[in-house]
Design a protein around this motif. Structure first.
Motif, PDB file in Angstrom:
ATOM      1  N   ARG A  65     -22.651 -16.174  14.886  1.00 28.84           N
ATOM      2  CA  ARG A  65     -23.833 -15.126  14.592  1.00 28.84           C
ATOM      3  C   ARG A  65     -23.268 -13.876  14.730  1.00 28.84           C
ATOM      4  O   ARG A  65     -23.489 -12.877  13.802  1.00 28.84           O
ATOM      5  CB  ARG A  65     -25.005 -15.457  15.737  1.00 28.84           C
ATOM      6  N   THR A  66     -22.204 -13.503  15.436  1.00 30.48           N
ATOM      7  CA  THR A  66     -21.839 -12.311  15.704  1.00 30.48           C
ATOM      8  C   THR A  66     -20.778 -11.788  14.708  1.00 30.48           C
ATOM      9  O   THR A  66     -20.812 -10.935  13.836  1.00 30.48           O
ATOM     10  CB  THR A  66     -20.985 -11.953  17.112  1.00 30.48           C
TER      11      THR A  66
ATOM     12  N   ASN B 222     -20.515 -13.374  11.650  1.00 30.20           N
ATOM     13  CA  ASN B 222     -21.120 -13.303  10.339  1.00 30.20           C
ATOM     14  C   ASN B 222     -22.047 -11.939  10.279  1.00 30.20           C
ATOM     15  O   ASN B 222     -21.958 -11.596   9.218  1.00 30.20           O
ATOM     16  CB  ASN B 222     -22.122 -14.401  10.180  1.00 30.20           C
ATOM     17  N   LEU B 223     -22.729 -11.605  11.289  1.00 28.50           N
ATOM     18  CA  LEU B 223     -23.464 -10.169  11.329  1.00 28.50           C
ATOM     19  C   LEU B 223     -22.121  -9.136  10.983  1.00 28.50           C
ATOM     20  O   LEU B 223     -22.596  -8.405  10.203  1.00 28.50           O
ATOM     21  CB  LEU B 223     -24.078  -9.862  12.556  1.00 28.50           C
TER      22      LEU B 223
ATOM     23  N   THR C  25     -29.175 -16.947   5.792  1.00 31.13           N
ATOM     24  CA  THR C  25     -28.508 -16.380   6.913  1.00 31.13           C
ATOM     25  C   THR C  25     -28.395 -14.654   6.517  1.00 31.13           C
ATOM     26  O   THR C  25     -28.530 -13.881   7.502  1.00 31.13           O
ATOM     27  CB  THR C  25     -27.173 -16.962   6.902  1.00 31.13           C
TER      28      THR C  25
ATOM     29  N   ARG D 131     -31.724 -12.733   7.581  1.00 32.70           N
ATOM     30  CA  ARG D 131     -31.846 -12.718   9.098  1.00 32.70           C
ATOM     31  C   ARG D 131     -30.804 -11.469   9.551  1.00 32.70           C
ATOM     32  O   ARG D 131     -31.318 -10.873  10.380  1.00 32.70           O
ATOM     33  CB  ARG D 131     -31.594 -14.100   9.801  1.00 32.70           C
ATOM     34  N   ILE D 132     -29.601 -11.689   8.980  1.00 32.63           N
ATOM     35  CA  ILE D 132     -28.630 -10.645   9.413  1.00 32.63           C
ATOM     36  C   ILE D 132     -29.245  -9.240   8.995  1.00 32.63           C
ATOM     37  O   ILE D 132     -29.042  -8.334   9.744  1.00 32.63           O
ATOM     38  CB  ILE D 132     -27.391 -10.750   8.880  1.00 32.63           C
TER      39      ILE D 132
ATOM     40  N   GLU E 231     -31.781  -7.831  11.261  1.00 36.39           N
ATOM     41  CA  GLU E 231     -31.216  -7.286  12.589  1.00 36.39           C
ATOM     42  C   GLU E 231     -30.852  -6.033  12.201  1.00 36.39           C
ATOM     43  O   GLU E 231     -30.885  -5.131  13.149  1.00 36.39           O
ATOM     44  CB  GLU E 231     -30.113  -8.397  12.979  1.00 36.39           C
TER      45      GLU E 231
END
Length: 413
Positions: A23-24, A26-27, A56, A59-60, A63
């Motif tokens: 997750r980190t 890819n963000l 994905t 979502r990113i 954020e």
């Protein structure tokens, strides 16, 4: 308002992460694409260049929007059929970096937002004779608080501060700043112990290094190797090779002011003799001539030079020759073809350049077939304070997930 300074070049791999910390990683991958894009980029384009799925990406992006790292910038056609898509770009609200600088003619403070735009730049004349580090740093803290207050209404949050000092710095400790008379000064601790403590994460670095980074961010893509020379209370150099700042084995590289130009010359405050600083610093150029109250050393030199004062013109001629000698040694060792004059030297360049160039042309081995460019720095005397502010937001640019985590914790409390 100062135009944006381009962000630092993204360097990590831009391949999608397929292991732990997915997750980190890819963000950060998505954020780097937005950071490095020449123009606002759509979600569809992000999916195409990263290889991540549309859910994905969605979502990113949400954020990053919630964390005020990016913003929607209208609609764009990205070459595909259908309706225009919403474009994304760096936010001009949210996290900001604070730069502080102790320079020859006073103190400076600068706030830079995530896009690299200078949002606040202030200067206050200051003298350092007979003043201790705690006294000077109390004034620096006042400048910092004023800068934070000035951008308070612009929805910006200063997250870190970086102080530029004319001396050798070892992990935040100012080991030696001869022009200030400082040794082993913990500037961060002093700033936190003032009557009104500066409650910010604080870094301290050599002003020439920070100025070189400021010029690197502000320059064109082709300017990736150069020597930045900062003149002022002392003389320092920031050396950039292939887009990276050279700090040396212990971080103390670039002390050009203590390169010997006359082995049996004038004694220097460092304990040696004939250092460049004893011939080309602003104080050396002024000599014993007193400066009127309220007049900065730079202004005093400039006024006398513009009035064709023969003593001042001779001192500037000598400074230019000494500078050229020292630079020639550095260029012969490093094979660099560009020199930027910053700090006080940017203001005095019209009197220094001719003699400096003449010495370089005579002494640099490759000068006949590979001329060296010597010119004033783009950011002029403000390069160090702008570079300091940019460094302060660099960690956010590199690790946006850390900022988002802090934002989440603060919102919860």
């Amino acid at each position: 308002m100062t135009p944006p300074i381009r962000p630092s070049r993204p360097r990590p791999s831009d391949e999608p992460a397929r292991q732990e910390s997915l997750r980190t990683r890819n963000l950060e991958l998505v954020f780097r694409q937005i950071l490095g894009a020449a123009q606002p980029i759509s979600r569809t384009e992000l999916a195409a260049v990263t290889g991540l799925t549309r859910p994905t990406i969605t979502r990113i992006v949400e954020e990053l929007l919630a964390g005020r790292l990016i913003t929607e910038a209208g609609r764009t056609h990205d070459g595909r059929a259908g309706r225009p898509r919403v474009a994304l770009t760096l936010s001009r609200k949210g996290p900001a970096g604070l730069g502080l600088d102790i320079r020859s003619d006073g103190l400076a403070a600068c706030v830079v937002d995530l896009t690299g735009t200078v949002r606040h730049l202030a200067f206050a004349p200051a003298a350092y004779a007979d003043r201790g580090a705690a006294d000077v740093l109390a004034d620096v803290a006042d400048m910092a608080r004023a800068a934070i207050e000035a951008i308070g209404s612009e929805d910006l949050t200063v997250v870190t501060a970086t102080l530029a000092v004319p001396g050798a710095v070892d992990h935040g400790l100012i080991r030696s700043a001869p022009a200030l008379g400082w040794r082993n000064v913990d500037a961060g601790a002093l700033l936190r112990s003032t009557a009104d403590p500066l409650d910010l994460p604080m870094a301290v670095d050599n002003e020439a290094n920070l100025a070189a980074l400021g010029e690197l961010y502000a320059g064109s893509d082709t300017l990736d190797s150069f020597i930045y020379v900062s003149g002022g209370l002392g003389i320092g150099a920031g050396i950039v090779l292939n887009g990276r700042l050279m700090r040396g084995a212990r971080g103390w590289g670039g002390e050009l002011g203590h390169v010997t130009v006359h082995p049996d010359g004038k004694p220097c405050s460092c304990g040696s003799r004939g250092c460049l600083q004893t011939y080309a610093s602003v104080q050396a150029i002024l000599g014993d001539e007193p400066v009127r109250p309220g007049v900065t050393p730079d202004a005093a030199v400039t006024a006398r030079a513009e009035s064709s004062d023969p003593v001042m013109l001779a001192a500037l001629d000598s400074a230019g020759r000494a500078l050229g000698i020292a630079l020639s040694d550095a260029i012969n060792v490093l094979d660099i073809d560009t020199v930027l004059l910053g700090g006080s030297f940017a203001l005095l360049s019209s009197w220094l350049l001719a003699n400096a160039k003449a010495e370089i042309a005579q002494r640099v081995l490759s000068a006949d077939w590979a001329p060296v460019t010597v010119r004033p720095a783009v950011l002029g005397p403000d390069a160090a304070v702008i570079g300091a502010a940019l460094v302060s937001i660099d960690q956010i640019r590199r690790h946006p997930a850390v900022w988002l985590m802090k934002e989440t914790i603060q919102a919860a409390t």
